[in-house]
Design a protein around this motif. Structure first.
Motif, mmCIF file in Angstrom:
data_model
loop_
_atom_site.group_PDB
_atom_site.id
_atom_site.type_symbol
_atom_site.label_atom_id
_atom_site.label_comp_id
_atom_site.label_asym_id
_atom_site.label_seq_id
_atom_site.Cartn_x
_atom_site.Cartn_y
_atom_site.Cartn_z
ATOM 1 N N ALA A 101 21.230 -0.189 49.030
ATOM 2 C CA ALA A 101 22.516 0.475 48.828
ATOM 3 C C ALA A 101 22.411 1.977 49.092
ATOM 4 O O ALA A 101 23.345 2.586 49.631
ATOM 5 C CB ALA A 101 23.008 0.226 47.404
ATOM 6 N N LEU A 151 31.199 -1.942 51.487
ATOM 7 C CA LEU A 151 31.205 -2.969 50.444
ATOM 8 C C LEU A 151 30.973 -4.387 50.946
ATOM 9 O O LEU A 151 30.231 -5.146 50.299
ATOM 10 C CB LEU A 151 32.517 -2.895 49.654
ATOM 11 C CG LEU A 151 32.547 -1.846 48.542
ATOM 12 C CD1 LEU A 151 33.940 -1.755 47.940
ATOM 13 C CD2 LEU A 151 31.544 -2.193 47.449
ATOM 14 N N LEU A 178 27.253 -5.192 51.143
ATOM 15 C CA LEU A 178 26.622 -5.302 49.830
ATOM 16 C C LEU A 178 27.034 -6.586 49.128
ATOM 17 O O LEU A 178 26.207 -7.285 48.526
ATOM 18 C CB LEU A 178 27.004 -4.105 48.960
ATOM 19 C CG LEU A 178 26.316 -2.777 49.273
ATOM 20 C CD1 LEU A 178 26.875 -1.673 48.392
ATOM 21 C CD2 LEU A 178 24.806 -2.893 49.079
ATOM 22 N N ARG A 179 28.307 -6.925 49.230
ATOM 23 C CA ARG A 179 28.806 -8.129 48.570
ATOM 24 C C ARG A 179 28.176 -9.381 49.180
ATOM 25 O O ARG A 179 27.889 -10.360 48.478
ATOM 26 C CB ARG A 179 30.328 -8.179 48.674
ATOM 27 C CG ARG A 179 30.965 -9.260 47.800
ATOM 28 C CD ARG A 179 32.467 -9.067 47.744
ATOM 29 N NE ARG A 179 32.834 -7.848 47.021
ATOM 30 C CZ ARG A 179 33.608 -6.903 47.531
ATOM 31 N NH1 ARG A 179 34.100 -7.026 48.751
ATOM 32 N NH2 ARG A 179 33.903 -5.846 46.812
ATOM 33 N N TYR A 184 24.501 -9.279 47.735
ATOM 34 C CA TYR A 184 24.257 -9.166 46.307
ATOM 35 C C TYR A 184 25.412 -9.632 45.431
ATOM 36 O O TYR A 184 25.382 -9.462 44.214
ATOM 37 C CB TYR A 184 23.912 -7.702 45.964
ATOM 38 C CG TYR A 184 22.762 -7.179 46.789
ATOM 39 C CD1 TYR A 184 21.470 -7.681 46.609
ATOM 40 C CD2 TYR A 184 22.966 -6.202 47.762
ATOM 41 C CE1 TYR A 184 20.412 -7.215 47.380
ATOM 42 C CE2 TYR A 184 21.916 -5.728 48.536
ATOM 43 C CZ TYR A 184 20.647 -6.243 48.343
ATOM 44 O OH TYR A 184 19.597 -5.787 49.106
ATOM 45 N N ASP A 208 27.633 -5.919 43.480
ATOM 46 C CA ASP A 208 27.921 -4.813 44.392
ATOM 47 C C ASP A 208 28.476 -3.590 43.660
ATOM 48 O O ASP A 208 28.125 -2.449 43.965
ATOM 49 C CB ASP A 208 28.881 -5.254 45.500
ATOM 50 C CG ASP A 208 30.214 -5.764 44.955
ATOM 51 O OD1 ASP A 208 30.254 -6.201 43.795
ATOM 52 O OD2 ASP A 208 31.213 -5.733 45.698
ATOM 53 N N VAL A 264 26.838 0.174 43.754
ATOM 54 C CA VAL A 264 27.574 1.329 44.286
ATOM 55 C C VAL A 264 27.655 2.427 43.241
ATOM 56 O O VAL A 264 27.379 3.607 43.517
ATOM 57 C CB VAL A 264 28.991 0.917 44.742
ATOM 58 C CG1 VAL A 264 29.837 2.156 45.048
ATOM 59 C CG2 VAL A 264 28.910 0.018 45.968
#
Length: 415
Positions: free
Chosen positions: A25, A39, A42-43, A46, A50, A54
């Protein structure tokens, strides 16, 4: 609204998988403008973590100039706002070690443990206890202390332990207690004594008889605390790099000055500091006419808020322009302080100011005001600057008369 961390979030972030996810991240911009683009990636990797990733990365970036090794900390936005800067915490740790050698220090509102790290990193402190009512912040504190403890650098030198407890319910036999009541309400930041959480007067009552240091807003009305509520301890104002950070109330201070100002400045060579106290001489010749020297000196805010301007002036051979105003004057600027070399003394009539500024070709103007009801931004617009030279304008009063000092741009004298 800031992300609300859960215990599960902290457990994930503190794990090896969480550390790897935070590294991933941290490689992303994660700015307001890029979030919609960042985003999804990341989503995808993870899932529901997320938001925690963040928020942690963004908080670490905001903490970089405030807390040492911020890139290893777990912290919330609110905890970061209230966290004591590392330089201030280290100064307090040295203070405690000097006053109470070998003491066990209990921070009863330890939050994410930012100040615990400074206490545990000082050789003169015998042990550290941290407690907090918030289980999430306590879990973050555990991670932060452990992360430093396992580091190859000797950041943690003394034993420590964490407890979940209400600050108003004593749960240890610590020699010195530290408390940092929350200074925010639903309406925002508060300076009222009765709106702190936990309440200031209750803290003072609960820990009566134990050395207690309570960190408060620098805007605290400590005079009312003395006059109305009978506080008899020390009021310690601390500034860092020009900004006043806190007013700390010390209860067990029989052999200490009533008021104290610590001025901290960080640089490549470490932290430089000096102190002024109410035990210092404040002997100034108020009877003589206040002739203006070559320089106007604006004392550090901690000195001003602690009511120690005269003590500071005596130390450096300066004079007050007016006994009720914090501006000083003299032939030199004390080392490390900011001064303004006087070019011309004027009245405060805008027509005269405009004419003088035009004559000096002023195009940018810093305006400092004390003792007069003048809005610097509105005045600057009305002066209609047209030149190119930078200058400073110090507006104040001497006696009942307003006065203006047109100065060269402010400079800081070298240490």
């Amino acid at each position: 609204m800031a992300y609300q961390f859960s215990i599960d979030d902290v457990a994930f972030l503190a794990s090896p998988d969480g550390a790897a996810a935070l590294d991933s991240a941290a490689a992303l911009p994660l700015t307001d403008a890029s979030l919609l683009k960042d985003l999804p990636a990341l989503r995808k990797h993870y899932g529901s973590s997320d938001g925690a990733l963040v928020e942690t990365v963004r908080n670490r970036r905001r903490a970089a100039d405030k807390l040492v090794d911020a890139d290893r900390l777990l912290l919330t936005d609110i905890a970061l706002q209230q966290a004591t800067p590392t330089a201030v915490a280290a100064h307090r740790a040295a203070d405690i070690a000097k006053r109470y050698p070998g003491a066990v220090v209990h921070d009863v509102t330890c939050s994410i443990g930012a100040e615990l790290l400074a206490f545990a990193g000082h050789d003169g402190i015998g042990g550290v206890i941290g407690s907090d009512i918030d289980p999430v912040r306590l879990a973050m504190a555990s991670h932060n202390m452990t992360a430093h403890d396992l580091d190859s650098r000797p950041a943690v030198r003394t034993s420590w332990q964490l407890l979940r407890a209400d600050a108003l319910a004593p749960c240890s036999r610590g020699d010195v207690v530290i408390a940092d009541p929350a200074r925010r309400t639903a309406r925002g930041r508060t300076f009222r004594i009765d709106e702190l959480d936990p309440p200031l007067l209750e803290l003072l009552a609960v820990y009566a008889g134990t050395p207690l240091a309570v960190k408060c807003s620098p805007g605290l009305d400590y005079r009312t605390l003395r006059d109305r509520f009978g506080f008899e301890g020390q009021v310690h104002l601390t500034s860092l790099d020009g900004g006043v950070r806190e007013a700390c109330l010390w209860t067990e201070a029989d052999d200490q000055p009533e008021r104290r100002a610590s001025v901290l400045r960080t640089g490549a060579g470490g932290t430089i500091s000096y102190e002024v106290t109410s035990d210092d001489s404040d002997d100034l010749d108020d009877a003589s006419a206040p002739e203006t020297g070559d320089w106007i000196i604006d004392p550090d805010g901690a000195v001003v808020r602690a009511g120690l301007v005269r003590h500071y002036a005596h130390r450096h051979g300066l004079r007050q322009l007016d006994p009720q105003i914090a501006y000083l004057t003299g032939s030199t600027v004390p080392a490390g302080e900011r001064g303004f070399r006087v070019v011309e003394r004027l009245g405060v009539a805008e027509r005269a100011l405009r004419s003088a500024l035009a004559a000096h070709g002023c195009g940018s103007l810093e305006i400092l005001v004390r003792g007069l009801d003048i809005d610097p931004d509105k005045l600057r617009r009305r002066l209609k600057l047209k030149g190119s030279a930078p200058m400073s304008l110090v507006l104040t009063r001497i006696g009942r008369s307003g006065v203006a000092f047109l100065c060269e741009p402010g400079v800081r004298a070298p240490h």
